[in-house]
Write a protein that holds these residues in place. Structure first.
Motif, PDB file in Angstrom:
ATOM      1  N   VAL A 177       0.831  -1.204   0.000  1.00  0.00           N
ATOM      2  CA  VAL A 177       0.000   0.000   0.000  1.00  0.00           C
ATOM      3  C   VAL A 177       0.865   1.253   0.000  1.00  0.00           C
ATOM      4  O   VAL A 177       0.623   2.200  -0.767  1.00  0.00           O
ATOM      5  N   PHE A 178       1.899   1.285   0.833  1.00  0.00           N
ATOM      6  CA  PHE A 178       2.769   2.465   0.861  1.00  0.00           C
ATOM      7  C   PHE A 178       3.581   2.588  -0.426  1.00  0.00           C
ATOM      8  O   PHE A 178       3.880   3.704  -0.870  1.00  0.00           O
ATOM      9  N   HIS A 179       3.939   1.471  -1.033  1.00  0.00           N
ATOM     10  CA  HIS A 179       4.637   1.506  -2.322  1.00  0.00           C
ATOM     11  C   HIS A 179       3.738   2.110  -3.405  1.00  0.00           C
ATOM     12  O   HIS A 179       4.171   2.965  -4.185  1.00  0.00           O
TER      13      HIS A 179
ATOM     14  N   ASN B 239       4.172  10.610  -9.101  1.00  0.00           N
ATOM     15  CA  ASN B 239       3.984  10.433 -10.547  1.00  0.00           C
ATOM     16  C   ASN B 239       5.000   9.456 -11.145  1.00  0.00           C
ATOM     17  O   ASN B 239       5.566   9.677 -12.214  1.00  0.00           O
ATOM     18  N   LEU B 240       5.223   8.359 -10.437  1.00  0.00           N
ATOM     19  CA  LEU B 240       6.108   7.308 -10.927  1.00  0.00           C
ATOM     20  C   LEU B 240       5.286   6.184 -11.531  1.00  0.00           C
ATOM     21  O   LEU B 240       4.125   5.982 -11.147  1.00  0.00           O
ATOM     22  N   PRO B 241       5.836   5.443 -12.489  1.00  0.00           N
ATOM     23  CA  PRO B 241       5.091   4.296 -13.039  1.00  0.00           C
ATOM     24  C   PRO B 241       4.872   3.232 -11.972  1.00  0.00           C
ATOM     25  O   PRO B 241       5.808   2.845 -11.260  1.00  0.00           O
ATOM     26  N   ILE B 242       3.644   2.767 -11.857  1.00  0.00           N
ATOM     27  CA  ILE B 242       3.296   1.777 -10.838  1.00  0.00           C
ATOM     28  C   ILE B 242       3.830   0.420 -11.280  1.00  0.00           C
ATOM     29  O   ILE B 242       3.363  -0.158 -12.251  1.00  0.00           O
ATOM     30  N   GLU B 243       4.827  -0.056 -10.579  1.00  0.00           N
ATOM     31  CA  GLU B 243       5.469  -1.326 -10.907  1.00  0.00           C
ATOM     32  C   GLU B 243       5.161  -2.350  -9.830  1.00  0.00           C
ATOM     33  O   GLU B 243       4.871  -2.006  -8.684  1.00  0.00           O
ATOM     34  N   PHE B 244       5.238  -3.600 -10.229  1.00  0.00           N
ATOM     35  CA  PHE B 244       4.982  -4.691  -9.290  1.00  0.00           C
ATOM     36  C   PHE B 244       6.183  -4.886  -8.377  1.00  0.00           C
ATOM     37  O   PHE B 244       7.325  -4.956  -8.832  1.00  0.00           O
ATOM     38  N   LEU B 245       5.930  -4.942  -7.073  1.00  0.00           N
ATOM     39  CA  LEU B 245       6.985  -5.150  -6.082  1.00  0.00           C
ATOM     40  C   LEU B 245       7.048  -6.638  -5.751  1.00  0.00           C
ATOM     41  O   LEU B 245       6.150  -7.189  -5.121  1.00  0.00           O
ATOM     42  N   ASP B 246       8.114  -7.274  -6.230  1.00  0.00           N
ATOM     43  CA  ASP B 246       8.258  -8.717  -6.050  1.00  0.00           C
ATOM     44  C   ASP B 246       8.569  -9.034  -4.588  1.00  0.00           C
ATOM     45  O   ASP B 246       9.395  -8.384  -3.950  1.00  0.00           O
ATOM     46  N   VAL B 247       7.890 -10.062  -4.079  1.00  0.00           N
ATOM     47  CA  VAL B 247       8.076 -10.460  -2.675  1.00  0.00           C
ATOM     48  C   VAL B 247       9.466 -11.045  -2.458  1.00  0.00           C
ATOM     49  O   VAL B 247      10.025 -10.945  -1.358  1.00  0.00           O
ATOM     50  N   PHE B 248      10.044 -11.653  -3.491  1.00  0.00           N
ATOM     51  CA  PHE B 248      11.355 -12.296  -3.372  1.00  0.00           C
ATOM     52  C   PHE B 248      12.508 -11.383  -3.786  1.00  0.00           C
ATOM     53  O   PHE B 248      13.636 -11.850  -3.904  1.00  0.00           O
ATOM     54  N   SER B 249      12.234 -10.108  -3.980  1.00  0.00           N
ATOM     55  CA  SER B 249      13.286  -9.175  -4.382  1.00  0.00           C
ATOM     56  C   SER B 249      14.015  -8.630  -3.157  1.00  0.00           C
ATOM     57  O   SER B 249      13.529  -8.687  -2.023  1.00  0.00           O
TER      58      SER B 249
ATOM     59  N   PHE C  71       9.836   3.824  -1.062  1.00  0.00           N
ATOM     60  CA  PHE C  71       9.158   2.533  -1.093  1.00  0.00           C
ATOM     61  C   PHE C  71       9.112   1.953  -2.499  1.00  0.00           C
ATOM     62  O   PHE C  71       8.789   0.786  -2.665  1.00  0.00           O
ATOM     63  N   SER C  72       9.381   2.764  -3.508  1.00  0.00           N
ATOM     64  CA  SER C  72       9.337   2.299  -4.884  1.00  0.00           C
ATOM     65  C   SER C  72      10.647   1.623  -5.245  1.00  0.00           C
ATOM     66  O   SER C  72      11.673   1.793  -4.580  1.00  0.00           O
ATOM     67  N   VAL C  73      10.607   0.873  -6.353  1.00  0.00           N
ATOM     68  CA  VAL C  73      11.799   0.159  -6.812  1.00  0.00           C
ATOM     69  C   VAL C  73      12.840   1.129  -7.326  1.00  0.00           C
ATOM     70  O   VAL C  73      14.028   0.982  -7.079  1.00  0.00           O
ATOM     71  N   ARG C  74      12.397   2.147  -8.024  1.00  0.00           N
ATOM     72  CA  ARG C  74      13.302   3.165  -8.529  1.00  0.00           C
ATOM     73  C   ARG C  74      13.110   4.444  -7.741  1.00  0.00           C
ATOM     74  O   ARG C  74      11.991   4.845  -7.440  1.00  0.00           O
TER      75      ARG C  74
ATOM     76  N   THR D 237      14.737   8.806 -12.078  1.00  0.00           N
ATOM     77  CA  THR D 237      13.815   8.676 -13.209  1.00  0.00           C
ATOM     78  C   THR D 237      14.420   9.216 -14.493  1.00  0.00           C
ATOM     79  O   THR D 237      14.240   8.655 -15.567  1.00  0.00           O
ATOM     80  N   GLN D 238      15.172  10.344 -14.398  1.00  0.00           N
ATOM     81  CA  GLN D 238      15.788  10.897 -15.596  1.00  0.00           C
ATOM     82  C   GLN D 238      16.856   9.962 -16.137  1.00  0.00           C
ATOM     83  O   GLN D 238      16.953   9.738 -17.344  1.00  0.00           O
ATOM     84  N   ALA D 239      17.641   9.379 -15.245  1.00  0.00           N
ATOM     85  CA  ALA D 239      18.681   8.450 -15.691  1.00  0.00           C
ATOM     86  C   ALA D 239      18.077   7.202 -16.303  1.00  0.00           C
ATOM     87  O   ALA D 239      18.588   6.655 -17.277  1.00  0.00           O
ATOM     88  N   SER D 240      16.947   6.761 -15.762  1.00  0.00           N
ATOM     89  CA  SER D 240      16.305   5.578 -16.318  1.00  0.00           C
ATOM     90  C   SER D 240      15.710   5.860 -17.686  1.00  0.00           C
ATOM     91  O   SER D 240      15.662   4.982 -18.545  1.00  0.00           O
ATOM     92  N   LYS D 241      15.237   7.109 -17.894  1.00  0.00           N
ATOM     93  CA  LYS D 241      14.722   7.452 -19.221  1.00  0.00           C
ATOM     94  C   LYS D 241      15.849   7.463 -20.254  1.00  0.00           C
ATOM     95  O   LYS D 241      15.668   7.075 -21.408  1.00  0.00           O
ATOM     96  N   GLU D 242      17.038   7.925 -19.850  1.00  0.00           N
ATOM     97  CA  GLU D 242      18.155   7.967 -20.796  1.00  0.00           C
ATOM     98  C   GLU D 242      18.668   6.568 -21.110  1.00  0.00           C
ATOM     99  O   GLU D 242      18.985   6.257 -22.245  1.00  0.00           O
ATOM    100  N   SER D 243      18.737   5.704 -20.110  1.00  0.00           N
ATOM    101  CA  SER D 243      19.234   4.339 -20.313  1.00  0.00           C
ATOM    102  C   SER D 243      18.298   3.352 -19.631  1.00  0.00           C
ATOM    103  O   SER D 243      18.515   3.004 -18.483  1.00  0.00           O
ATOM    104  N   PRO D 244      17.212   2.950 -20.284  1.00  0.00           N
ATOM    105  CA  PRO D 244      16.265   2.020 -19.643  1.00  0.00           C
ATOM    106  C   PRO D 244      16.866   0.658 -19.390  1.00  0.00           C
ATOM    107  O   PRO D 244      16.492  -0.021 -18.451  1.00  0.00           O
ATOM    108  N   ALA D 245      17.831   0.220 -20.210  1.00  0.00           N
ATOM    109  CA  ALA D 245      18.423  -1.103 -19.988  1.00  0.00           C
ATOM    110  C   ALA D 245      19.192  -1.150 -18.681  1.00  0.00           C
ATOM    111  O   ALA D 245      19.132  -2.126 -17.937  1.00  0.00           O
ATOM    112  N   SER D 246      19.908  -0.075 -18.380  1.00  0.00           N
ATOM    113  CA  SER D 246      20.660  -0.051 -17.123  1.00  0.00           C
ATOM    114  C   SER D 246      19.743  -0.011 -15.929  1.00  0.00           C
ATOM    115  O   SER D 246      20.020  -0.613 -14.891  1.00  0.00           O
TER     116      SER D 246
END
Length: 409
Positions: free
Chosen positions: A104-106, A114-124, A256-259, A264-273
């Motif tokens: 819920v807090f994530h 305003n971040l993309p809602i991503e799935f938070l893996d229990v085993f991560s 609480f988010s993964v990223r 966010t700006q760095a992830s937009k420039e290099s999504p693979a990383s």
């Protein structure tokens, strides 16, 4: 003499001014904004978790009490709010699992920032970190409270006071004001009876309902006029403030988010990383990426390199430049040779597999034919044996009858 510690956690104005957050350089406005922000998180998470209002009120009081002893710069408001909800659910006998609180807090953080809602893996690793931090923060809460977590809310006094004053129409308005008072420091400054009288007074003034003044009605409920006026003043100041925003005064990462929001700006420039860092894998370097691109390239690039070799080289590229070009061409040729060898080995393995399958099918067919021929021969032999047996039985029967007739004669 036994003293109970139910009503001992009340501070004066001087103690609140010299709070640990002020000593760490956080001004009064920033501290008030962070308090309101944490209480908003608790209220919203309680609605999403379908918790009763008593749980959210207890969590907000615990939140204010904790930050009267600790600083916002050393403990994250988001993590402490989550731990307060988890602890208050146990105290009010409406517990929720730690997994649901983290989810819920994530989600709330992703929606608020305003971040993309991503799935938070229990085993991560991120989830395990959040869960350990939730447990650790709960220990800090209990330690600072001295394991005395009893909370007395003004809500239970409101209905009794209004029934005595014969003004039941003010119940909902006073209840709403009591909920809003939990976003301020009134719960650590005044007793619940004084806060209840203050919200009843404010509700009566808003709806213009007269209350007895001779003698004053609040004297019956062990309250004073100065406390009631202070409660109304704090509530009026709360309603004049804009919507609380998070102020990053905490030094460490409290997301609480993964990223992180800063990534966010760095992830937009290099999504693979970004994806590789989320999964915990190493990000390939530039040299390895070049090698992969060369291996994926077919013989077309090799032809281009050979064409470029035939062309005349300018004078500037003599010496070190020629060595670099030759080394690059040699690397590309070796990579192409490796890819060709891999393809050949794969084709050989496929041919072997196909041959083995064909031989297995032929063997199975031969076995099936042999079984069919055996079944046919065994069927005929069984019929013939049965016929012979039946004829023998008949012959034996007739022969025994003839013998008996001869004896009778």
């Amino acid at each position: 003499m036994i003293y109970t510690a139910i009503d001992t956690f009340y501070l004066t104005d001087e103690q609140l001014r010299d709070s640990p957050s002020r000593k760490d350089g956080i001004d009064e406005a920033a501290e008030a904004s962070l308090r309101v922000y944490g209480c908003d998180l608790i209220q919203e998470s309680g609605i999403l978790l379908k918790l009763p209002q008593a749980v959210m009120a207890t969590a907000q009081v615990l939140f204010h009490r904790f930050y009267c002893k600790k600083s916002f710069a050393r403990f994250s408001a988001k993590r402490v709010a989550a731990s307060c909800v988890w602890l208050a659910g146990k105290l009010e006998e409406s517990p929720r699992r730690s997994k649901h609180i983290i989810f819920v807090f994530h989600r709330m953080e992703c929606r608020r920032e305003n971040l993309p809602i991503e799935f938070l893996d229990v085993f991560s690793t991120k989830y395990t970190e959040l869960r350990h931090d939730l447990i650790r923060t709960e220990r800090h809460l209990l330690k600072e409270m001295g394991f005395i977590c009893h909370v007395e809310h003004p809500h239970k006094f409101i209905s009794n006071y209004l029934a005595t004053l014969e003004a039941p129409e003010l119940t909902q308005e006073a209840w709403n004001l009591a909920n809003d008072s939990l976003r301020t420091t009134l719960c650590v400054r005044f007793k619940s009876e004084v806060v209840a009288c203050g919200v009843v007074y404010a509700a009566a003034r808003r709806h213009r309902v007269p209350l007895p003044e001779d003698p004053p009605w609040w004297t019956v409920f062990d309250a004073d006029e100065a406390g009631i006026q202070e409660v109304c003043k704090v509530l009026a100041h709360l309603y004049s403030l804009p919507k609380a925003q998070y102020i990053p005064v905490y030094k460490d990462n409290d997301s609480f988010s993964v990223r992180r929001a800063s990534d966010t700006q760095a992830s937009k420039e290099s999504p693979a990383s970004a994806v590789a860092s989320d999964r915990g894998t190493a990000v390939p370097s530039s040299s390895s990426q070049e090698k992969n691109s060369l291996t994926k390239a077919g013989p077309e690039k090799v032809k281009e390199n050979s064409d470029n070799k035939d062309k005349p080289v300018p004078a500037e590229l003599n010496g070190k430049g020629d060595q670099a070009v030759n080394s690059k061409s040699e690397k590309s040729e070796s990579n192409v040779d490796r890819t060709e060898e891999r393809e050949r080995s794969r084709s050989r393995g496929r041919d072997r597999d196909s041959r083995g399958r064909d031989s297995d099918r032929d063997r199975e067919r031969d076995r099936a034919k042999r079984h069919r021929s055996r079944d046919k021969t065994s069927g005929y032999s069984d019929k013939e044996k049965s016929r012979h047996r039946s004829s023998r039985d008949r012959g034996g029967y007739y022969s025994s009858g003839d013998k008996d007739r001869r004896r009778h004669h």
